[in-house]
Design an enzyme around this catalytic site. Structure first.
Site, short mmCIF file in Angstrom:
data_model
loop_
_atom_site.label_atom_id
_atom_site.label_comp_id
_atom_site.label_asym_id
_atom_site.label_seq_id
_atom_site.Cartn_x
_atom_site.Cartn_y
_atom_site.Cartn_z
N HIS A 183 3.56 -18.48 18.00
CA HIS A 183 3.58 -17.07 17.57
C HIS A 183 2.68 -16.88 16.36
O HIS A 183 3.08 -16.31 15.34
CB HIS A 183 5.01 -16.63 17.24
CG HIS A 183 5.22 -15.15 17.46
ND1 HIS A 183 6.34 -14.63 18.03
CD2 HIS A 183 4.43 -14.07 17.18
CE1 HIS A 183 6.26 -13.32 18.11
NE2 HIS A 183 5.10 -12.95 17.60
N ARG A 192 5.21 -10.03 23.16
CA ARG A 192 6.61 -10.41 22.99
C ARG A 192 7.04 -11.30 24.16
O ARG A 192 6.69 -11.03 25.31
CB ARG A 192 7.51 -9.16 22.93
CG ARG A 192 7.37 -8.39 21.63
CD ARG A 192 7.96 -9.18 20.47
NE ARG A 192 7.82 -8.51 19.18
CZ ARG A 192 6.83 -8.71 18.33
NH1 ARG A 192 5.84 -9.55 18.64
NH2 ARG A 192 6.79 -8.10 17.17
N GLU A 244 12.51 -18.90 19.81
CA GLU A 244 11.45 -19.52 19.03
C GLU A 244 12.03 -20.40 17.93
O GLU A 244 12.83 -19.90 17.12
CB GLU A 244 10.55 -18.42 18.41
CG GLU A 244 9.81 -17.64 19.47
CD GLU A 244 8.84 -16.61 18.92
OE1 GLU A 244 7.97 -16.14 19.69
OE2 GLU A 244 8.93 -16.27 17.73
#
Length: 318
Positions: free
Chosen positions: A279, A231, A260
């Site tokens: 990600h 994370r 993001e």
């Protein structure tokens, strides 16, 4: 009227014929990014919410009066207000272990890439140069794993297989798995000081926010590399940029960010020997299929009036 499955995960039911099975079983699958117009209207008629990265907060849950379950298409639950779901009597599930192999493989690949200056080598060739940079072999180096769950354990097995020495730290250490794999648990500060590569595999939340910041970087050995496939909130990006810019750290690989997509004007994106990805640690065909199958299995269980074994708020539901 068919039951509505609303998903904010862009990859749910995109492989293995799952979308066809969902339709054949009488469900209507609706895809939305949370910010898009029409999302709240779709949410209001949905019975199942398959959650991607967008937050599932109390407001989201309140806007879904027909909701029977929130199903995370993945393992990280920090974006879901589990307390609000429990208060509304809504089970929350996840897909533990489904993406462990994918994330562990990507983390190991990043270790090789950072050790051999792969990104810089690629750039010099494509830009017309021929600058060779001497790297280090991975065998014989030390890997520190912070968070020894299923991903951490998979990575440890792979790292041991290529000759790395592996240490780990976890608030709830799995001693049996560590003994089987050949991993030694050590205190947090010891892990920081020993690791040539420090790989983060913690869940998000207040206890881990900016855990890897100025003090942690100061304790890491000179030339060490940081990998974050967990994370974004765990790492203080300002402190990381400083540690890289000063030469104290030898490199970093980041797959997760607080925002993001991230703001690439941040200094960390101009640092040498860094590797960034969107990600995508869990984005393999196999992982996506495993996660989808587990989610749909739990949807079917909920639709039958039962509670899935993977319900994470079991104890808080009446």
């Amino acid at each position: 009227m068919s039951s509505v499955i609303l998903t904010t995960s862009p990859t749910f039911a995109t492989i293995g014929g799952l979308s066809e099975r969902i339709a054949a079983d009488g469900y209507e699958l609706v895809r939305f990014a949370q910010a898009e117009a029409g999302y709240l209207d779709a949410l209001a008629r949905s019975e199942f919410l398959v959650a991607g990265l967008p937050a599932v907060d109390a407001e989201t849950i309140a806007a879904a009066p027909r909701l029977k379950g929130v199903l995370k298409h993945g393992v990280g639950l920090d974006s879901i207000d589990i307390g609000a779901a429990s208060q509304a009597g809504i089970p929350v599930t996840s897909t533990p272990g489904a993406n462990a192999q994918a994330v562990a493989e990507m983390a190991l690949g990043a270790i090789f890439a950072l050790s051999r200056n792969t990104v810089a080598g690629h750039a010099t060739v494509t830009q017309g140069g021929w600058e060779r940079r001497r790297g280090r072999e991975v065998s014989g180096r030390t890997l520190g794993i912070l968070g020894f769950g299923q991903i951490g354990q998979r990575l440890a097995r792979m790292a041991r297989g290529v000759g790395m020495q592996v240490f780990a730290h976890d608030a709830y250490p799995n001693l049996a798995a560590a003994k089987e794999i050949g991993v030694e648990f050590v205190p947090f500060d010891t892990l920081l000081g020993r690791a040539d590569h420090l790989s983060l595999h913690l869940s998000g939340g207040p206890t881990s926010t900016r855990l890897i910041g100025p003090q942690a970087f100061a304790r890491m050995k000179a030339g060490a590399c940081l990998l974050n496939f967990a994370r974004g909130s765990i790492v203080d990006l300002d402190a990381l940029a400083h540690a890289l810019g000063s030469g104290h750290l030898g490199g970093a690989a980041l797959d997760a960010f607080v925002q993001e997509p991230p703001d690439t004007s941040h200094a960390v994106f101009a640092m040498p020997n860094t590797l960034f990805s969107p990600h995508s640690g869990a984005d393999t065909a196999e992982s996506i299929q495993r996660m989808g199958e587990m989610v749909f299995e739990d949807i079917q269980t909920l639709a039958q009036g039962n509670r899935p074994e993977r319900t994470v708020n079991q104890a808080d539901l009446s």
